[in-house]
Design an enzyme around this catalytic site. Structure first.
Site, short mmCIF file in Angstrom:
data_model
loop_
_atom_site.label_atom_id
_atom_site.label_comp_id
_atom_site.label_asym_id
_atom_site.label_seq_id
_atom_site.Cartn_x
_atom_site.Cartn_y
_atom_site.Cartn_z
N LYS A 1 58.10 18.75 -21.37
CA LYS A 1 59.46 18.40 -21.77
C LYS A 1 59.37 17.48 -22.99
CE LYS A 1 63.90 16.63 -20.15
NZ LYS A 1 64.18 15.98 -21.42
N ASP B 1 60.63 15.14 -26.17
CA ASP B 1 61.57 14.03 -26.33
C ASP B 1 62.12 14.08 -27.74
OD1 ASP B 1 62.99 11.85 -25.59
OD2 ASP B 1 61.30 10.46 -25.50
N HIS C 1 49.48 -18.61 -15.56
CA HIS C 1 48.77 -19.25 -16.67
C HIS C 1 47.37 -19.61 -16.19
CE1 HIS C 1 52.43 -19.96 -19.25
NE2 HIS C 1 52.97 -19.62 -18.08
N GLY D 1 55.18 -12.55 -25.27
CA GLY D 1 56.40 -12.37 -24.50
C GLY D 1 57.44 -13.42 -24.84
N ARG E 1 61.87 -15.15 -18.79
CA ARG E 1 62.80 -15.16 -19.91
C ARG E 1 63.72 -13.95 -19.79
NH1 ARG E 1 60.62 -17.94 -24.65
NH2 ARG E 1 58.64 -18.95 -24.14
#
Length: 918
Positions: free
Chosen positions: A291, A293, A729, A783, A856
């Site tokens: 398929k 796109d 972290h 990010g 965030r």
């Protein structure tokens, strides 16, 4: 003054195949060559012919491709002119590695040309356009003041017939070989075979089923039956088409194709559409195709002119002029082809966002028309024959031979779309692994019908649907343009029903472009059914005439989309055709699959153990990786609707990517039990409420010994999510060698008024500074707002040495570029600059882990990337919990491949070279 002495002194020509060379005479036209050089670090070399030699610059990130983009260019020794023809492998010694002729052609001065700046144009096989080489002021790489070795290569805006490729492909313009083939010494003929088989269609199809080709072949031969009632052609092969190309007849006689008949050429053909289903159909009577796109296009060729018709009947010939010209050059009088126009990434996967970009920038020469059906043919032995009533297997058999006769294969602008017969489930799984949108399954014995039916079925690997834009909200915070688009679809009564809002997936340019476009069609009242409209502040209504394509995770019980993300505009769709029932079916089937997976006891995902999917455990709780997750439907990211379960599933399913860099390192956690935007807190030490079986390590600190958590498995990641953890972290050392860091992290933190291009430039400069110390830097989006450069080390030096070394490197960069960089974290000093943070390299300091979700808006993820992915289009929050899984599924290689092999010690000499007093 050009000189080859340095070049010759650095090489042993008894061992190296490089030419010894000599100065050439000045010629009226000057050549250039760009070599791709896989030495100790992969880079490119720009060489410009001047004064009888090739002046040369090393380009760590390759040539700049976007207007305004700046790439570091380090001037190296002059090379002889005959080096422009060199391609091969340099043995151990200076410059050892594989060398490819990536581009070559002629160059000319266009503007300034002096010791500090060269304005020039390239006219090459790949690059055509204007650039500037500008020497950087300040200290040079060799410590000399003034005229240093470091330059910037800057892409300029072009006039006329310029062309710049979208990416730095891996094919030689001299031999058509790839780097691996040059390294192996393969001849050009071997490369040509490899290139012809490298398209997404053929590779994906063959990998899903190698045995199906024989089966398909036998089906095609048995499906053509003799019938005296079928039209036969008196035309001989070899006639010329209206395009002037010589045509040769194909092997299949139209009289042998059951269902083929002579008919008039349809003026306004309709496309057959596929029905969305949960699973690929089983059985050998189905053909399965990728398929794509892209944009569905019916190509109607008549008398040398083609119309490229969308599903709504609009002619897009002017939108895809190169494809139109390629079809018009076919040796056919008339033809009706069915296919899809796509933009292919380097890995051969179609990319709708790239297609949208090509259309908006009118750079359509690189697009591809994937042909998967043939409905009408006049030429190559067929005389005005419609194939709509013939079986699909017969239509594709004829199409395959037409493509072969016309020179259409698996490469080029026109491409034949292959298929496999049977094995639908295996083909779907392969498509999922390769990050494809899905598959289309077609009944092999069915005729072509210009409407939606169940002879064609589509199975998607992700939830995707189309919606109508009816309004928008104002932007919040630092965002510009608009906040979210308000979207919906029409019910059976013709009323527009509100389905949610989408604010993710837009680039900065698209935000501005959409804001201008929406302002042109305002309306005073809402176009949505009144009772559907949520209580939204600062809503603006627009005429519902725009259709957009959306990815999303699922439908909520009240008919809203979860985690929607913009993919692109559907200019080929009529808003009134966007029906709520169809769009809900698009999500409902996928949601059913997800729920089936969650309730199944079978493992799901590469990271899962015996119960990798979530299982119900009573009272609404679920189990993921064996960990009981309470309140799984608690929403942690309000705007995106991301739940606690979705976060846990992400960490469980992607543990194979996360754990190599995270496992067995002391952690600091950011916990948000009530969700992002509510109370969050940092936690270093385990509390009484945490499970006793989570591993920890005792670390001596000034106030005594304290325990730090660490993880070893996907289950332990999920256990921390259960406690409300969102961000991970980590220390730069492992629990088994706490006092000797095994990596450095350089944090590039831009001021609010600092442009993204400045961050890109600083990253390149810091990378070069580390390269001068023979250290390899790996790149990660944070990010947040900036980037991390991570340098792998052999655990040797102590914390104080590591921190001092990082500081010295940063100071050297800041001294070279005081207008771009600062080591001062005060807001006043950082204004307009990038803060280069080396403090993450001290004992006890942490940096966000690779593949950690950030607390965030948008649920961005700190994501490792390749250096060649860094550019103006990539932002620090580009990858999110929603879109990252697809990226990871499509990767052929870890972006940080070779990380462990690149480890070096912080020796005394290396520290002195960095400027430390040792």
């Amino acid at each position: 003054m050009a000189d080859l002495e340095t070049y010759r002194n650095k090489r042993d020509f008894s061992r190296s195949p490089e030419p010894r060379g000599k100065r050439g005479r000045k010629r009226s036209r000057s050549s250039f060559v760009i070599h791709k050089h896989d030495a100790s670090r992969l880079h490119y070399d720009l060489r410009l012919e001047e004064d009888g030699v090739l002046r040369s610059w090393a380009l760590p990130k390759g040539p700049s491709l976007e207007p305004g983009e700046k790439h570091l260019a380090v001037q190296v020794e002059d090379h002889p002119l005959d080096y422009g023809d060199f391609e091969g492998v340099i043995p151990e010694g200076y410059g050892a590695g594989t060398v490819m002729i990536w581009d070559r052609g002629e160059w000319r001065v266009k503007g300034k040309h002096d010791d500090g700046q060269i304005d020039f144009e390239l006219d090459g096989d790949k690059l055509k356009g204007a650039w500037t080489l500008k020497r950087m002021r300040g200290r040079s790489g060799d410590g000399q003041q003034g005229s240093g070795r470091q330059w910037l290569m800057i892409k300029r805006h072009d006039d006329g017939d310029a062309h710049v490729p979208d990416s730095l492909d891996d094919v030689s313009v001299a031999s058509n070989r790839r780097m691996a083939e040059i390294a192996e010494g393969k001849p050009e003929s071997a490369s040509a075979k490899s290139e012809s088989s490298s398209s997404a269609t053929s590779s994906s199809t063959s990998s899903a089923s190698k045995s199906s080709s024989a089966k398909s072949s036998s089906s095609r031969s048995s499906s053509t039956k003799s019938s005296s009632s079928k039209p036969s052609s008196s035309k001989a092969g070899g006639k010329r088409s209206s395009s002037g190309r010589k045509a040769r007849a194909i092997k299949i006689d139209p009289g042998q194709v059951e269902g083929a008949r002579q008919a008039s050429f349809p003026a306004q053909p309709k496309a057959q559409l596929a029905t969305l289903v949960d699973e690929a159909p089983a059985g050998d009577d189905w053909f399965h195709e990728i398929k794509f796109d892209g944009y569905r296009i019916l190509a109607r060729l008549d008398g040398g002119k083609v119309r490229l018709l969308t599903r709504n009947g609009h002619d897009w010939r002017d939108r895809f002029p190169e494809i139109a010209e390629a079809i018009e050059a076919l040796p056919l009088d008339k033809a009706l082809l069915d296919g899809e126009v796509v933009a292919l990434r380097r890995d051969g996967v179609s990319d709708f966002r790239r297609l949208q970009g090509a259309l908006s920038e009118e750079k359509t020469a690189g697009l591809v028309y994937q042909i998967f059906d043939l409905r009408y043919l006049d030429g190559l032995g067929f005389e005005g024959v419609t194939l709509d009533d013939a079986a699909l297997r017969d239509r594709k058999a004829v199409l395959a031979q037409v493509c072969e006769a016309a020179g259409i294969g698996n490469g080029g602008m026109l491409r034949y779309t292959d298929h496999i017969e049977g094995q639908g489930e295996a083909f779907y799984e392969q498509a999922s692994r390769q990050g494809l949108e899905g598959i289309v399954s077609k009944r092999a014995d069915a005729p072509y019908r210009g409407r939606r039916n169940r002879d064609w079925l589509k199975t998607k690997t992700e939830r995707q649907a189309e919606f109508v834009v009816g309004g928008y909200t104002d932007p919040q915070g630092s965002r510009s343009g608009f906040g979210s688009l308000l979207i919906g679809a029409y019910d059976d009564a013709g009323k527009l029903r509100y389905c949610g809002r989408v604010g993710a997936g837009f680039s900065y340019a698209q935000l501005a472009e959409w804001q201008r476009d929406l302002a042109r069609s305002p309306r005073k009242t809402s176009p949505f059914v009144e009772r559907d409209i949520p209580d939204l502040a600062s809503s603006h209504w627009v005429t519902p005439k725009r259709v957009i394509d959306i990815n999303f995770s699922e439908w909520t019980n009240d008919g809203r989309l979860r985690h929607p993300r913009f993919r692109g505009v559907r200019e080929d769709r009529d808003p009134r055709d966007i029906r709520l029932s169809q769009q809900q079916a698009s999500g409902a089937t996928m949601t059913k699959q997800a729920n089936d997976n969650r309730s199944s006891a079978k493992p799901s995902g590469s990271a899962a153990k015996t119960d990798g999917s979530a299982k119900a455990s009573g009272s609404g709780d679920v189990r993921i990786e064996g960990i009981r997750l309470t309140h799984p439907d608690r929403v942690l990211f309000e705007e995106e609707g991301i739940t606690k379960r979705a976060l846990a599933e992400f960490y469980a399913e992607q543990a194979g990517w996360i754990l190599p860099g995270l496992a067995e390192r002391p952690l600091t956690l950011l916990r948000c039990p009530g969700g992002v935007g509510k109370e969050c807190f940092v936690q270093k030490h385990p509390s009484d409420t945490m499970p006793d079986d989570l591993p920890s390590v005792a670390i001596a600190e000034k106030s005594g010994k304290h325990d730090y958590l660490y993880v070893r498995s996907a289950a332990e990641l999920v256990a921390l999510v259960q406690m409300g953890t969102i961000e991970f972290h980590l220390w730069n050392s492992r629990v088994d060698d706490l006092e000797r860091p095994d990596q450095l992290v350089f944090d590039l933190d831009p001021a609010p008024d600092c442009k993204w291009q400045a961050v890109i430039d600083v990253a390149g400069e810091l990378r070069q500074a580390l390269a001068e110390l023979d250290l390899v830097a790996f790149l990660r989006t944070t990010g947040g707002k900036g980037l991390h450069l991570v340098v792998p080390l052999k655990p040797h030096a102590d914390w104080d040495t590591a921190k001092a070394f990082a500081e010295a490197v940063c100071e050297r960069c800041a001294d070279r570029h005081p207008d771009q960089l600062t080591l001062n974290m005060s807001k006043q000093a950082r204004r307009g600059k990038v803060f280069l943070d080396y403090l993450r390299n001290g004992r006890g300091a942490t940096a966000v882990a690779s593949y950690s979700v950030r607390a965030r808006p948008g649920a961005p993820v700190a994501t490792p990337i390749r250096w060649d992915e860094l550019g103006p289009k990539l932002k620090a929050d580009r990858y999110t919990l929603t879109n990252l899984p697809r990226r990871l599924a499509s990767l052929e290689q870890d972006p940080w491949a070779g990380f462990d092999d690149a480890r070096q010690r912080l020796t005394k000499q290396r520290c002195r070279d960095a400027g430390m007093e040792v």
